[in-house]
Enzyme design. Structure first.
Site: not given
Ligand code: MTE
Ligand code: HPA
Ligand code: MOS
Length: 750
Positions: A191, A222, A226, A304, A336, A338, A434, A503, A706
Site C-alpha cells: 500500500q 486492509f 501499509e 486514532r 481497517r 486503524f 491523523t 486512511a 473503513e
Molecule cells: N477493500 C478491499 N477490497 N481491499 C482492501 O484491501 N482496504 C481497506 C478499504 N477497503 C481494502 C478495502 C482499508 S484498510 C482502507 S484504508 C481503504 O480501503 C483504502 O482505500 P481508499 O482510501 O481508497 O478507501
Molecule cells: N490512518 C491510516 N493510516 C495511517 C494513518 C491514519 O490516520 N496515519 C498514518 N497511517
Molecule cells: Mo487502512 S487501515 O488505513 O490501510
C-alpha cells in the site's frame, strides 16, 4: 460504472506480483525466523544450509551495507535480528536459492540456540512492567472528575477486543531485479510504494533514486500492507544488491500468518457518568494497546483510538488515555479502522452497561447523546455538517426499527430455545491521515497524440475500486469516454514522495490531484479549440469526445483538438499536487482540526441465537450510510458490505490466539475462522442518507473504505441482547469476539 477490473478479475487475467513473468535467472527467497518470542541468540550455524545444493547465499544483518533499521515512525525495528529476538516469527536471515523448495529445505538445516528471556504477551502485563513503546497520550475536554461527582449514575468496567488477521487473499511478496549502475526495480504488493523505496534505500545505503518501486494491484491489503509489506521488499532488494540477479519472494500463508502483525488487541477500562435524562455527562477511558515488539504504526493507531473514543456522541467532559504497550508479539499494525473500532467498542460497552443498570434500552441512551451541529469533539474540532441524527432517523424510519424491535420481543416470548437480539449502531469516522503532513497526493496525466489518456497517481488499487474512481474523475473533467482513459500502475518514478493508500483517503487525495491536472489540460485544449473554431474560449466545452460551442455540439472532435495541440506544440502532460486545506493538529495541546470531514451512519442488526448450542446467525443488517454524493454506488456499496462482513468477523468469530510462550496458535485457517458466505448476514440492506457530500471529498463522494467496518460492533450487542433474554442472570461482559463458546457459557451462567 462497473469496476474497471471486473473483466480481468473474472477471467483470471488481472496481474499480481506472482503473475509477473520471471527472468530465466531468477532466484527465490525464504525467511529464516525466530522460534522464540524473547531470547538471546547464543549460536547460529548456517553451514549445513549453505552446503545444500542450489542454495546461493544466506543474508543476515552482517550483509547490510546501510542501516539495519526499518522502523517507520520510531526507529526501533531491525530488518534482521542481531543478538536478541523479540517476537516469534522475527526475521533473522533470508535464504536465497535456485528454487523456493530448496530454500525451504535449507531453512530446516539451520541450527540455532537461544537463551530464553521473559516473554510478555498481554498489554496489561507490559504496562505493569513499564514496557511501553512511547509515553501515554491523553485527550481531555471539560473536567471529568468534577462532572462525575455531580452525576446521577456512574458505572465502571473493563473491556477486551482481540486482534484480527488481515487475511488478504494475496500474501506478502515482491519481485526485485537489477537495473544498470546499481539501480534496482521492485514489484511489491504494498500500500506504500514510497515506504518500500525509502526503507530499501536506507538499508542498502543508496540514494532513493536508485530504487524504483512498482505496484500493479494488491489482492487485498486492509492495512496489513501499509507498513508490513516493506521488510520483504527490502530483503529482496538486499539480495539483488549483492547478487545482481532477480529475486522473487512470496510468503506462503503459514509464514505470513506467523511473521506479520495484526489488528491491535486492546484491554481497556471505562467510567461513564449519566444523568436521569440519559445524557452522558462524563466519560473516562484508559486504553491498553498491545503494540507487539516494535512500534510499526502503533502510535498513530493509538492516536486514532483517542479520536474515536466518543464515537458519534457529544460528551462534554472527557478524559481518554492510551498506552502503547510493548509485548513480545509480532508488531501489530494498521487494520481497517486503524484503532477507531477499538475505541468505539469501549464506549458502546459503557453504554450497554449503563442501559442495563438504569433499566433503559441501549438505543435510548445512544439517541439522547448523538452529536449535533457545532458540538465540539474532545480534540477541539467543531462538528459541522453533522449527519449523526439524520442517519439515525433515516435508519429508524426507513427500516421501521420499532416494528423490528417488537418482532424481536414477540419472537422471544414465543420461543424458548431460540432468542433474537437487535441493536442500533451509529458511527462517526474522521477522514484524513491523523498526521496532517501526510495528507497530500499527486497525479501525472498524459494525453497521447491519438487522444487517449494515461493517468498515474499514488493510489494503490487493492480491490476498493480506487482506479475506477480515478478514471471517472479524468473522464468527467475532460469530457471523454471511459475507454479513452487508462489507469497506469503505481510507480515511484512517475509519482514520488507519496503517502500510503490508507486512511480511506486515497480517492479524495489522489482524485483531487487528478481533477486539478485534468482541469489544467482542459483549459489548454480549450484555447486550442477556441482558435481552431474562431470563438471565444469561454464558449468552449468538451462532452462525449466532442467540442461544444455555447452548449451546441460542433463538428470538431476531441481527437482533432489534441492533434491540433500537437501541431501548436502545446503541452499535453500535466502534473498536479493536492494538499488537504484547513486541517491542522497541535500535539502539545492535543487540540486542532485534524479531519477534512467525518463520515456518519447507523446500522440496525438482528441476530438469532440457538440457546442449546450457543451458535448464532446474523439475520439482517440494515444500514443508513452517509455516502455524500456517491460517484459510484456499485463500488461504494461493495465497500459497505465488505467492511461490515470483515467487522462481523472481528466481533464474533475471528480469535487470534498466542500461548504464554508467544507462539501463534491460530496459525492456519483450520484454527482461525473468518466469515464465509454462511456466516455473513442473511440479509444486508444499505440506503443512502440524503446529504450534500463534502467539498473536501472528491466530487463530494465521501470516503467509504473503513467506516462501515464499525457497523459490525452492533452485532456484539445484538448477541448480548439475545443472551440476556434467555438468561436474565447473565452478567454483561465486553469481551470480543463473542464466539459461540462464549455465548454458550453466557447462556448458562448463574
Ligand atoms: N477493500 C478491499 N477490497 N481491499 C482492501 O484491501 N482496504 C481497506 C478499504 N477497503 C481494502 C478495502 C482499508 S484498510 C482502507 S484504508 C481503504 O480501503 C483504502 O482505500 P481508499 O482510501 O481508497 O478507501
Ligand atoms: N490512518 C491510516 N493510516 C495511517 C494513518 C491514519 O490516520 N496515519 C498514518 N497511517
Ligand atoms: Mo487502512 S487501515 O488505513 O490501510
Amino acid at each position: 460504472m462497473k469496476n474497471i477490473d471486473t473483466y480481468t478479475h473474472v477471467r483470471g487475467e488481472s496481474l499480481y506480483v506472482d503473475d509477473i513473468i520471471t527472468r530465466h535467472d531468477t532466484l527465490y527467497g525464504v525467511v529464516f525466523d525466530a522460534s522464540k518470542a524473547h531470547a538471546v541468540i547464543t549460536s547460529i550455524d548456517y553451514s549445513k544450509a549453505e552446503a545444500l545444493n542450489g542454495v546461493v547465499k544466506i543474508f543476515t544483518h552482517q550483509d547490510i551495507p546501510g542501516e539495519n533499521q526499518i522502523g517507520g515512525i520510531i526507529a526501533d525495528e531491525p530488518l534482521f535480528a542481531e543478538k536478541e529476538v523479540h517476537f516469534w516469527g522475527q526475521p533473522i536471515a533470508l535464504i536465497v536459492a535456485e528454487t523456493e523448495l530448496i530454500a525451504r529445505k535449507a531453512r530446516k538445516l539451520i541450527e540455532i540456540a537461544y537463551e530464553e528471556l521473559p516473554v510478555i504477551v498481554t498489554a496489561r502485563e507490559a504496562k505493569e512492567k513499564a514496557s511501553l513503546i512511547s509515553p501515554p497520550r491523553t485527550f481531555k475536554m471539560g473536567d471529568a472528575d468534577r462532572a462525575f461527582a455531580a452525576c446521577d449514575f456512574v458505572y465502571e468496567g473493563e473491556t477486551f477486543s482481540n486482534g484480527q488477521e488481515h487475511l488478504y487473499l494475496e500474501s506478502q511478496g515482491c519481485y526485485a531485479f537489477p537495473l544498470e549502475n546499481g539501480a534496482i526495480k521492485i514489484f511489491s504488493s504494498t500500500q506504500g510504494p514510497t515506504a518500500v523505496q525509502r526503507t530499501t534505500a536506507k538499508v542498502l545505503g543508496v540514494p532513493m533514486h536508485k530504487i524504483e518501486v512498482e505496484v500493479i494491484r494488491l489482492g487485498g491489503g486492509f492495512g496489513g500492507k501499509e507498513d508490513q509489506a516493506t521488510p520483504w521488499s527490502v530483503m529482496a532488494g538486499l539480495a539483488v544488491h549483492h547478487l545482481k540477479k532477480p529475486v522473487k519472494f512470496i510468503l506462503n500463508r503459514h509464514d505470513d500468518l506467523r511473521m506479520t502483525g495484526k489488528r491491535h488487541p486492546y484491554e481497556s477500562s471505562y467510567k461513564i457518568g449519566l444523568n436521569k435524562d440519559l445524557k452522558i455527562v462524563a466519560y473516562e477511558a484508559e486504553f491498553l494497546q498491545n503494540a507487539g515488539a516494535a512500534a510499526d504504526l502503533s502510535t498513530a493507531v493509538a492516536e486514532r483510538t483517542l479520536f474515536h473514543a466518543t464515537n458519534s456522541y457529544f460528551v462534554p467532559n472527557v478524559m481518554a488515555t492510551v498506552y502503547s504497550c510493548k509485548t513480545n508479539l509480532p508488531p501489530n499494525t494498521a487494520f481497517r479502522g486503524f484503532g477507531g473500532p477499538q475505541g468505539m467498542f469501549v464506549i458502546e460497552s459503557a453504554i450497554a452497561h449503563a442501559a442495563r443498570e438504569m433499566q433503559v434500552r441501549r438505543d435510548e441512551i445512544q439517541q439522547a447523546n448523538l452529536l449535533n451541529e457545532n458540538d465540539e469533539f474532545p480534540y477541539g474540532q467543531i462538528a459541522r455538517q453533522v449527519i449523526a441524527r439524520p442517519s439515525w432517523t433515516t435508519a429508524k424510519e426507513k427500516f421501521n426499527f420499532e416494528k423490528l424491535r417488537e418482532g424481536v420481543v414477540d419472537f422471544n416470548h414465543k420461543n424458548d430455545h431460540f432468542k433474537k437480539g437487535i441493536s442500533m449502531m451509529p458511527i462517526c469516522f474522521g477522514i484524513s491521515f491523523t498526521n496532517t503532513p501526510m495528507n497530500h497526493a499527486r497525479a501525472l496525466v498524459h494525453i497521447y497524440q491519438d487522444g487517449s489518456v494515461g493517468v498515474s497517481t499514488a493510489a494503490v488499487e487493492m480491490g476498493q475500486g480506487v482506479n475506477t474512481k480515478m478514471l471517472q474523475v479524468a473522464q468527467e473533467v475532460l469530457g471523454i469516454s471511459a475507454n479513452k482513459v487508462k489507469l497506469e500502475t503505481t510507480n515511484t518514478t512517475r509519482v514520488a514522495n507519496t503517502s500510503p493508500s490508507a486512511a480511506s483517503s486515497t480517492a479524495d487525495l489522489n482524485g483531487k490531484a487528478v481533477e486539478m491536472a485534468c482541469k489544467s489540460l482542459k483549459s489548454r485544449l480549450s484555447a486550442v479549440a477556441a482558435s481552431l473554431l474562431k470563438v471565444d474560449i469561454t464558449a468552449i466545452s468538451f462532452h462525449g469526445d466532442s467540442v461544444y460551442v455555447n452548449g451546441e455540439k460542433s463538428g470538431t472532435s476531441w481527437e482533432k483538438v489534441v492533434s491540433q495541440a500537437m501541431l501548436e506544440r502545446v503541452a499535453l502532460s500535466e502534473n498536479a499536487h493536492y494538499a488537504t486545506p484547513e486541517i491542522h493538529f497541535d500535539k502539545s495541546k492535543e487540540k486542532g482540526h485534524p479531519f477534512a470531514y467525518h463520515v456518519y451512519g447507523t446500522a440496525i442488526t438482528t441476530v438469532t441465537i440457538d440457546c442449546i448450542r450457543g451458535t448464532y446467525e446474523v439475520e439482517e443488517v440494515k444500514m443508513a450510510h452517509d455516502f455524500g454524493a456517491s460517484m459510484n454506488m456499485a463500488v461504494d456499496v461493495g465497500q459497505v458490505e465488505g467492511g461490515l462482513a470483515q467487522g462481523i468477523g472481528w466481533m464474533t468469530m475471528e480469535e487470534i490466539s498466542y500461548n504464554k510462550e508467544g507462539r501463534l496458535l491460530s496459525n492456519a485457517l483450520s484454527t482461525y475462522k473468518v466469515p464465509d458466505i454462511f456466516s455473513a448476514p442473511k440479509k444486508i440492506e444499505t440506503v443512502a442518507v440524503a446529504t450534500d457530500g463534502h467539498e473536501h471529498a472528491i466530487k463530494k463522494s465521501k470516503a467509504v473504505g473503513e467506516p462501515p467496518l464499525m457497523y459490525a460492533i452492533g452485532t456484539y450487542f445484538a448477541i448480548q441482547e439475545a443472551v440476556k433474554s434467555f438468561n436474565p442472570n447473565y452478567h454483561l461482559k465486553y469481551d470480543a469476539p463473542f464466539t459461540p463458546e462464549k455465548v454458550l457459557m453466557a447462556l448458562y451462567e448463574k
